[in-house]
Design a protein around this motif. Structure first.
Motif, PDB file in Angstrom:
ATOM      1  N   ARG A 119       0.833  -1.207   0.000  1.00 26.34           N
ATOM      2  CA  ARG A 119       0.000   0.000   0.000  1.00 26.34           C
ATOM      3  C   ARG A 119       0.870   1.261   0.000  1.00 26.34           C
ATOM      4  O   ARG A 119       0.588   2.222  -0.724  1.00 26.34           O
ATOM      5  CB  ARG A 119      -0.943  -0.002   1.201  1.00 26.34           C
ATOM      6  CG  ARG A 119      -2.063  -1.032   1.112  1.00 26.34           C
ATOM      7  CD  ARG A 119      -2.954  -0.980   2.339  1.00 26.34           C
ATOM      8  NE  ARG A 119      -3.731   0.229   2.393  1.00 26.34           N
ATOM      9  CZ  ARG A 119      -4.915   0.408   1.821  1.00 26.34           C
ATOM     10  NH1 ARG A 119      -5.478  -0.581   1.125  1.00 26.34           N
ATOM     11  NH2 ARG A 119      -5.570   1.548   1.920  1.00 26.34           N
ATOM     12  N   LYS A 120       1.941   1.245   0.798  1.00 32.68           N
ATOM     13  CA  LYS A 120       2.817   2.418   0.856  1.00 32.68           C
ATOM     14  C   LYS A 120       3.505   2.636  -0.489  1.00 32.68           C
ATOM     15  O   LYS A 120       3.610   3.772  -0.969  1.00 32.68           O
ATOM     16  CB  LYS A 120       3.859   2.231   1.961  1.00 32.68           C
ATOM     17  CG  LYS A 120       4.743   3.456   2.158  1.00 32.68           C
ATOM     18  CD  LYS A 120       5.704   3.274   3.320  1.00 32.68           C
ATOM     19  CE  LYS A 120       6.571   4.511   3.515  1.00 32.68           C
ATOM     20  NZ  LYS A 120       7.512   4.358   4.641  1.00 32.68           N
ATOM     21  N   THR A 121       3.948   1.538  -1.110  1.00 29.68           N
ATOM     22  CA  THR A 121       4.635   1.644  -2.402  1.00 29.68           C
ATOM     23  C   THR A 121       3.697   2.188  -3.475  1.00 29.68           C
ATOM     24  O   THR A 121       4.045   3.111  -4.224  1.00 29.68           O
ATOM     25  CB  THR A 121       5.169   0.267  -2.833  1.00 29.68           C
ATOM     26  OG1 THR A 121       6.110  -0.196  -1.866  1.00 29.68           O
ATOM     27  CG2 THR A 121       5.846   0.353  -4.197  1.00 29.68           C
ATOM     28  N   VAL A 122       2.495   1.629  -3.537  1.00 26.81           N
ATOM     29  CA  VAL A 122       1.536   1.996  -4.598  1.00 26.81           C
ATOM     30  C   VAL A 122       0.957   3.387  -4.366  1.00 26.81           C
ATOM     31  O   VAL A 122       0.995   4.255  -5.244  1.00 26.81           O
ATOM     32  CB  VAL A 122       0.404   0.958  -4.682  1.00 26.81           C
ATOM     33  CG1 VAL A 122      -0.703   1.436  -5.624  1.00 26.81           C
ATOM     34  CG2 VAL A 122       0.953  -0.379  -5.172  1.00 26.81           C
ATOM     35  N   PHE A 123       0.414   3.619  -3.164  1.00 27.28           N
ATOM     36  CA  PHE A 123      -0.342   4.844  -2.919  1.00 27.28           C
ATOM     37  C   PHE A 123       0.529   6.070  -2.644  1.00 27.28           C
ATOM     38  O   PHE A 123       0.131   7.191  -2.946  1.00 27.28           O
ATOM     39  CB  PHE A 123      -1.309   4.641  -1.749  1.00 27.28           C
ATOM     40  CG  PHE A 123      -2.375   3.609  -2.027  1.00 27.28           C
ATOM     41  CD1 PHE A 123      -3.153   3.681  -3.166  1.00 27.28           C
ATOM     42  CD2 PHE A 123      -2.594   2.567  -1.144  1.00 27.28           C
ATOM     43  CE1 PHE A 123      -4.133   2.728  -3.430  1.00 27.28           C
ATOM     44  CE2 PHE A 123      -3.577   1.612  -1.394  1.00 27.28           C
ATOM     45  CZ  PHE A 123      -4.339   1.687  -2.543  1.00 27.28           C
ATOM     46  N   GLY A 125       4.371   5.903  -2.906  1.00 22.32           N
ATOM     47  CA  GLY A 125       5.656   5.897  -3.587  1.00 22.32           C
ATOM     48  C   GLY A 125       5.588   5.922  -5.099  1.00 22.32           C
ATOM     49  O   GLY A 125       6.553   6.309  -5.757  1.00 22.32           O
ATOM     50  N   LEU A 126       4.437   5.536  -5.676  1.00 24.23           N
ATOM     51  CA  LEU A 126       4.374   5.386  -7.129  1.00 24.23           C
ATOM     52  C   LEU A 126       3.404   6.351  -7.801  1.00 24.23           C
ATOM     53  O   LEU A 126       3.822   7.269  -8.514  1.00 24.23           O
ATOM     54  CB  LEU A 126       4.015   3.934  -7.478  1.00 24.23           C
ATOM     55  CG  LEU A 126       3.963   3.573  -8.959  1.00 24.23           C
ATOM     56  CD1 LEU A 126       5.316   3.833  -9.628  1.00 24.23           C
ATOM     57  CD2 LEU A 126       3.554   2.108  -9.136  1.00 24.23           C
ATOM     58  N   LEU A 136       8.926   3.248 -14.413  1.00 25.97           N
ATOM     59  CA  LEU A 136       8.376   1.896 -14.354  1.00 25.97           C
ATOM     60  C   LEU A 136       7.834   1.469 -15.710  1.00 25.97           C
ATOM     61  O   LEU A 136       8.049   0.331 -16.158  1.00 25.97           O
ATOM     62  CB  LEU A 136       7.265   1.827 -13.297  1.00 25.97           C
ATOM     63  CG  LEU A 136       6.665   0.440 -13.039  1.00 25.97           C
ATOM     64  CD1 LEU A 136       7.715  -0.523 -12.503  1.00 25.97           C
ATOM     65  CD2 LEU A 136       5.499   0.535 -12.058  1.00 25.97           C
ATOM     66  N   THR A 137       7.132   2.390 -16.383  1.00 28.75           N
ATOM     67  CA  THR A 137       6.600   2.083 -17.711  1.00 28.75           C
ATOM     68  C   THR A 137       7.733   1.861 -18.702  1.00 28.75           C
ATOM     69  O   THR A 137       7.653   0.981 -19.571  1.00 28.75           O
ATOM     70  CB  THR A 137       5.683   3.219 -18.200  1.00 28.75           C
ATOM     71  OG1 THR A 137       4.655   3.439 -17.233  1.00 28.75           O
ATOM     72  CG2 THR A 137       5.036   2.864 -19.537  1.00 28.75           C
ATOM     73  N   HIS A 241      -6.644   6.137  -4.681  1.00 26.33           N
ATOM     74  CA  HIS A 241      -6.529   6.409  -3.249  1.00 26.33           C
ATOM     75  C   HIS A 241      -7.913   6.539  -2.611  1.00 26.33           C
ATOM     76  O   HIS A 241      -8.179   5.951  -1.556  1.00 26.33           O
ATOM     77  CB  HIS A 241      -5.735   7.706  -3.019  1.00 26.33           C
ATOM     78  CG  HIS A 241      -4.370   7.691  -3.625  1.00 26.33           C
ATOM     79  ND1 HIS A 241      -4.153   7.897  -4.981  1.00 26.33           N
ATOM     80  CD2 HIS A 241      -3.146   7.498  -3.081  1.00 26.33           C
ATOM     81  CE1 HIS A 241      -2.855   7.828  -5.225  1.00 26.33           C
ATOM     82  NE2 HIS A 241      -2.224   7.589  -4.096  1.00 26.33           N
ATOM     83  N   GLY A 242      -8.778   7.311  -3.247  1.00 26.63           N
ATOM     84  CA  GLY A 242     -10.109   7.543  -2.694  1.00 26.63           C
ATOM     85  C   GLY A 242     -10.945   6.293  -2.587  1.00 26.63           C
ATOM     86  O   GLY A 242     -11.743   6.138  -1.655  1.00 26.63           O
TER      87      GLY A 242
END
Length: 440
Positions: A119-123, A125-126, A136-137, A241-242
């Motif tokens: 969750r920390k990485t996606v929401f 960090g990315l 990343l792409t 996120h929402g």
């Protein structure tokens, strides 16, 4: 599993934060039931319907039940498609209730270390950092172009992934190079007589993995007589996120976007992704309790238009549009239809294409099962919904399925692959098809 202490915290916040007037607006009439994919695919389980979920939320508020795993499962099983809202005679804002409930649960639940890390990485960090999204792409592009993808596919490594993820790997678009990803425009002049000045919301996934669709959008706007300004300081819309219990981060991103677009005096803010558009449209609700931002958010949202709406407004569909003879059909983006109230415009554009026969799909307005990352975290239900959708697709005998959202596009490509129809059918974004039709 939520502990007793966590359940008490969740219950307390439900009582203080949930809109009790909105909960009471639900009359339990059941008009929402036939529109809810999870209610139908679950075998008509009340807990997987909008009416049932609202009843559960109200029961938590009233202290009648505990917000346990079954309660959380009911919330998580919801697609958030909001098809229940247009048919509700009381006008219940179900989507707002769902987002608030999910946020309360996630903010008061202790996640395992692996889940916390993801969750920390996606929401954090990315997605909020477009430069990281581009990197990343770019790596995905190297994987695709270097021959590594073919090696992995032939090696059998993908069989260790769930079937839907393994298939998804095969239908990902061919992404641009890192150089192309970094070389993005910020201002474009109209082609011909100027009709509108617009600003463009590029999005995070749309301007990386689906960059070619963004480029097609910009070209169409130019051909339609639009001057285009693209704010450099815009960010991810915050929808992921929402919808996933990270409301505070969604608010941060909303404020960044409002500030970015306020600097531009444009007629409209244009989007080409139904999911992003719907969340941007809801900024007024998201920031309603913040005096310095509430009115600014409403002003921002009033300028918002989907690409299809502005193209129809400037009569782009009256240009010479043509394709080789084929049947085409359209799969609605749930959020584009149910939140942005845009349904006739994409159809009007498609029906204007010479050589193409438009065939309306049965239940085109029902969710395809993508719903952001739903097809990953709730794969079994997602695939049930997709299988039902593909039955309706095949009845149209269409060669081309048109969508207006990246998640829907990948999901329909996934459906085509699962049905073994890759040599007979394709899925494309609306703007990509229109650019084909205009001969560019």
């Amino acid at each position: 599993m939520t502990t007793m202490n966590e359940q008490q915290k969740i219950k307390g916040e439900f009582q203080s934060r949930m809109d009790q007037n909105e909960l009471l607006n639900c009359m339990r009439c059941g008009f929402c039931l036939p529109t809810c994919p999870t209610y139908i695919e679950s075998g008509y389980q009340e807990s997987h319907s909008p009416r049932g979920r609202i009843a559960l939320m109200k029961a938590v508020v009233d202290g009648l039940i505990e917000p346990d795993e079954d309660f959380e499962k009911s919330l998580n099983m919801c697609l958030g498609c909001r098809a229940c809202e247009p048919v509700c005679p009381s006008g219940v804002n179900y989507g707002h209730l769902l987002e608030e409930a999910r946020d309360i649960v996630h903010q008061n639940k202790k996640h395992s270390l692996p889940v916390k890390a993801v969750r920390k990485t996606v929401f954090k960090g990315l997605f909020p950092h477009q430069n990281r999204m581009r990197t990343l792409t770019g790596l995905l592009g190297v994987y695709q172009r270097s021959g590594m993808q073919k090696v992995v596919q032939k090696s059998g490594l993908l069989k260790f992934l769930p079937d839907s993820l393994a298939t998804m790997e095969r239908v990902l678009p061919e992404v641009p190079t890192l150089k192309e990803l970094k070389n993005r425009p910020y201002h474009l002049e109209p082609i011909g007589v100027q009709k509108k000045k617009v600003s463009f919301f590029t999005g995070c996934l749309m301007d990386t993995m689906f960059m070619k669709t963004n480029d097609a959008t910009l070209k169409l706007l130019q051909l339609a007589g639009c001057e285009i300004v693209i704010p450099k300081s815009q960010a991810c819309c915050g929808a992921l996120h929402g919808h996933s219990g990270e409301k505070n981060k969604a608010k941060e991103l909303a404020k960044q976007n409002i500030s970015a677009f306020e600097e531009i005096e444009a007629d409209y803010i244009i989007t080409n992704a139904g999911g992003c558009g719907a969340f941007l449209n809801d900024y007024g609700h998201l920031l309603k309790d913040e005096p310095n931002w509430a009115e600014r958010a409403k002003t921002f949202s009033k300028k918002l238009k989907d690409i299809s709406s502005v193209l129809v407004e400037v009569e782009f569909h009256k240009q010479e549009l043509s394709l080789p003879s084929q049947v085409i059909t359209y799969q609605d983006s749930c959020h584009l239809r149910n939140v942005m109230k845009t349904a006739s415009e994409p159809r009007k554009l498609l029906q204007a294409i010479n050589g193409a026969t438009y065939m309306e799909m049965k239940n085109a307005d029902s969710c395809c099962g993508s719903a952001g990352i739903y097809n990953i975290v709730e794969s079994e239900m997602s695939m049930k919904i997709l299988d039902s959708k593909m039955k309706n697709v095949k009845e149209t005998q269409a060669k081309t399925i048109v969508t207006a959202n990246p998640g829907c596009l990948l999901q329909m490509k996934l459906g085509i692959e699962r049905e073994g129809l890759s040599d007979k059918m394709r899925a494309v974004h609306l703007v990509d098809l229109l650019l084909e039709a205009v001969g560019e």
